[in-house]
Design a protein around this motif. Sequence first.
Motif, PDB file in Angstrom:
ATOM      1  N   ARG A  76      15.012 -71.759 -21.198  1.00  0.00           N
ATOM      2  CA  ARG A  76      13.665 -71.235 -21.384  1.00  0.00           C
ATOM      3  C   ARG A  76      12.746 -72.368 -21.808  1.00  0.00           C
ATOM      4  N   ARG A  77      11.647 -72.524 -21.067  1.00  0.00           N
ATOM      5  CA  ARG A  77      10.666 -73.547 -21.383  1.00  0.00           C
ATOM      6  C   ARG A  77       9.255 -72.975 -21.201  1.00  0.00           C
ATOM      7  N   PHE A  78       8.333 -73.477 -21.999  1.00  0.00           N
ATOM      8  CA  PHE A  78       6.931 -73.219 -21.709  1.00  0.00           C
ATOM      9  C   PHE A  78       6.114 -74.442 -22.104  1.00  0.00           C
ATOM     10  N   VAL A  79       4.879 -74.486 -21.601  1.00  0.00           N
ATOM     11  CA  VAL A  79       3.989 -75.607 -21.867  1.00  0.00           C
ATOM     12  C   VAL A  79       2.791 -75.091 -22.655  1.00  0.00           C
ATOM     13  N   SER A  80       2.232 -75.967 -23.495  1.00  0.00           N
ATOM     14  CA  SER A  80       1.063 -75.594 -24.285  1.00  0.00           C
ATOM     15  C   SER A  80       0.056 -76.731 -24.283  1.00  0.00           C
ATOM     16  N   GLY A  81      -1.203 -76.388 -24.528  1.00  0.00           N
ATOM     17  CA  GLY A  81      -2.261 -77.381 -24.626  1.00  0.00           C
ATOM     18  C   GLY A  81      -3.092 -77.130 -25.861  1.00  0.00           C
ATOM     19  N   GLY A  82      -3.566 -78.207 -26.513  1.00  0.00           N
ATOM     20  CA  GLY A  82      -4.231 -77.995 -27.782  1.00  0.00           C
ATOM     21  C   GLY A  82      -5.404 -78.897 -28.075  1.00  0.00           C
ATOM     22  N   CYS A  83      -5.966 -78.711 -29.274  1.00  0.00           N
ATOM     23  CA  CYS A  83      -7.128 -79.458 -29.745  1.00  0.00           C
ATOM     24  C   CYS A  83      -6.765 -80.867 -30.190  1.00  0.00           C
ATOM     25  N   ASP A  84      -5.486 -81.206 -30.141  1.00  0.00           N
ATOM     26  CA  ASP A  84      -5.041 -82.566 -30.441  1.00  0.00           C
ATOM     27  C   ASP A  84      -4.998 -83.432 -29.184  1.00  0.00           C
ATOM     28  N   ASN A  85      -5.587 -82.915 -28.076  1.00  0.00           N
ATOM     29  CA  ASN A  85      -5.656 -83.604 -26.774  1.00  0.00           C
ATOM     30  C   ASN A  85      -4.297 -83.704 -26.086  1.00  0.00           C
ATOM     31  N   LEU A  86      -3.302 -82.963 -26.589  1.00  0.00           N
ATOM     32  CA  LEU A  86      -1.934 -83.094 -26.078  1.00  0.00           C
ATOM     33  C   LEU A  86      -1.504 -81.895 -25.236  1.00  0.00           C
ATOM     34  N   VAL A  87      -0.635 -82.190 -24.298  1.00  0.00           N
ATOM     35  CA  VAL A  87       0.129 -81.175 -23.564  1.00  0.00           C
ATOM     36  C   VAL A  87       1.562 -81.297 -24.062  1.00  0.00           C
ATOM     37  N   LYS A  88       2.153 -80.174 -24.492  1.00  0.00           N
ATOM     38  CA  LYS A  88       3.514 -80.215 -25.020  1.00  0.00           C
ATOM     39  C   LYS A  88       4.413 -79.233 -24.283  1.00  0.00           C
ATOM     40  N   ILE A  89       5.660 -79.632 -24.103  1.00  0.00           N
ATOM     41  CA  ILE A  89       6.661 -78.759 -23.481  1.00  0.00           C
ATOM     42  C   ILE A  89       7.675 -78.365 -24.545  1.00  0.00           C
ATOM     43  N   TRP A  90       7.927 -77.061 -24.612  1.00  0.00           N
ATOM     44  CA  TRP A  90       8.826 -76.500 -25.614  1.00  0.00           C
ATOM     45  C   TRP A  90      10.045 -75.912 -24.925  1.00  0.00           C
ATOM     46  N   ARG A  91      11.200 -76.088 -25.584  1.00  0.00           N
ATOM     47  CA  ARG A  91      12.464 -75.610 -25.022  1.00  0.00           C
ATOM     48  C   ARG A  91      13.242 -74.851 -26.095  1.00  0.00           C
ATOM     49  N   GLU A  92      13.834 -73.752 -25.677  1.00  0.00           N
ATOM     50  CA  GLU A  92      14.661 -72.995 -26.623  1.00  0.00           C
ATOM     51  C   GLU A  92      16.038 -73.655 -26.719  1.00  0.00           C
ATOM     52  N   LYS A  93      16.446 -73.925 -27.942  1.00  0.00           N
ATOM     53  CA  LYS A  93      17.742 -74.556 -28.176  1.00  0.00           C
ATOM     54  C   LYS A  93      18.392 -73.898 -29.387  1.00  0.00           C
ATOM     55  N   ASP A  94      19.546 -73.301 -29.161  1.00  0.00           N
ATOM     56  CA  ASP A  94      20.295 -72.629 -30.231  1.00  0.00           C
ATOM     57  C   ASP A  94      19.445 -71.590 -30.958  1.00  0.00           C
ATOM     58  N   GLY A  95      18.651 -70.869 -30.161  1.00  0.00           N
ATOM     59  CA  GLY A  95      17.853 -69.784 -30.717  1.00  0.00           C
ATOM     60  C   GLY A  95      16.566 -70.223 -31.376  1.00  0.00           C
ATOM     61  N   GLN A  96      16.274 -71.541 -31.374  1.00  0.00           N
ATOM     62  CA  GLN A  96      15.039 -72.047 -31.972  1.00  0.00           C
ATOM     63  C   GLN A  96      14.221 -72.789 -30.905  1.00  0.00           C
ATOM     64  N   TRP A  97      12.913 -72.877 -31.150  1.00  0.00           N
ATOM     65  CA  TRP A  97      12.047 -73.583 -30.213  1.00  0.00           C
ATOM     66  C   TRP A  97      11.797 -75.006 -30.706  1.00  0.00           C
ATOM     67  N   VAL A  98      12.073 -75.977 -29.832  1.00  0.00           N
ATOM     68  CA  VAL A  98      11.923 -77.382 -30.181  1.00  0.00           C
ATOM     69  C   VAL A  98      10.979 -78.057 -29.189  1.00  0.00           C
ATOM     70  N   GLU A  99      10.281 -79.081 -29.669  1.00  0.00           N
ATOM     71  CA  GLU A  99       9.391 -79.851 -28.792  1.00  0.00           C
ATOM     72  C   GLU A  99      10.235 -80.766 -27.917  1.00  0.00           C
TER      73      GLU A  99
END
Length: 315
Positions: A187-210
């Motif tokens: 499971r992955r999703f992407v996010s965009g924010g006010c820090d000018n960054l695009v980040k990809i998040w991945r579920e690992k062992d039931g937790q979400w990590v960058e």
Amino acid sequence: MSFHDQPPVTVVNSVETAHLDMIHDAQMDYYGNRLATCSSDRTVKIFDIRNGEQILVADLRGHEGPVWQVAWAHAMYGNVLASCAYDRKVIIWREEGDAWERIYEYAGHESSVNSVSWAPREFGLVLACGSSDGAISVLSCSEEGSWDAKKIGNAHSIGCNAVSWGPVMAPMGGGTPQGPCGQKPIRRFVSGGCDNLVKIWREKDGQWVEEQKLEAHSDWVRDVAWAPSIGLPISTIASCAQDGRVYVWRCEDPSGSSWVAKLLHKFGDVVWHVSWSITGSILAVSGGDNRVTLWQESQQGQWVCVSDVDKSPDG
């Protein structure tokens, strides 16, 4: 030829919504039979748009501030709609018979909730929510109908403006998207924010990590969109920002560790939204200049504007 010289998009139909204030989002359901709209008037309206007609079937009231975004879940879960608003709430609605009911309300954020995105149906009824408090929440519904929330604190400093799920990718070397030998897909999703960054998040062992931090924009990232999978082990993401730039990010590494950015275009104004076609071959871009442009990648790997339309009232 500049993109302003391209043939215009044709307006097939228009819908009079009767909203009392600015409309912030409009989304069609899976089959294209229903249209959901949301507005600063604090309401969500649902229209039946079959046969060229527009019939208001629901006027959903539950938010206490401008409603920024709506998102339909996959049709296999019935008619389920999520909405998020300035009032810090996420509301999930379901149609039961002829009536719409509020089945879950999440109030775990400390500021405006700006974006909601449903995961691919293979992952279950799972919703990602991005907030101005900098956090991202992932809401999951169990088979029994109870909801669980997991929060990624300080996902984006200052605030998160957009979230978008990655598709279920087929594993390398064949197999199915569900994975070889019963392995669960990532499971992955992407996010965009006010820090000018695009980040990809991945579920690992039931937790979400960058998993990845993608840097190219010089101002607030306003929207991100992960392209649908076409069966190849290639991931594609579009991002747009206050800096007027739209980037297309591509990763051909199945581990998801090597992303390459290509500048699609530098617009003269803020770019608010990016959205992929169902096949992932065409990218729609809309910005502060009140134009919607459609872009397609050429065989030479260049992004070309294939159409544009002025969406201003007198355009």
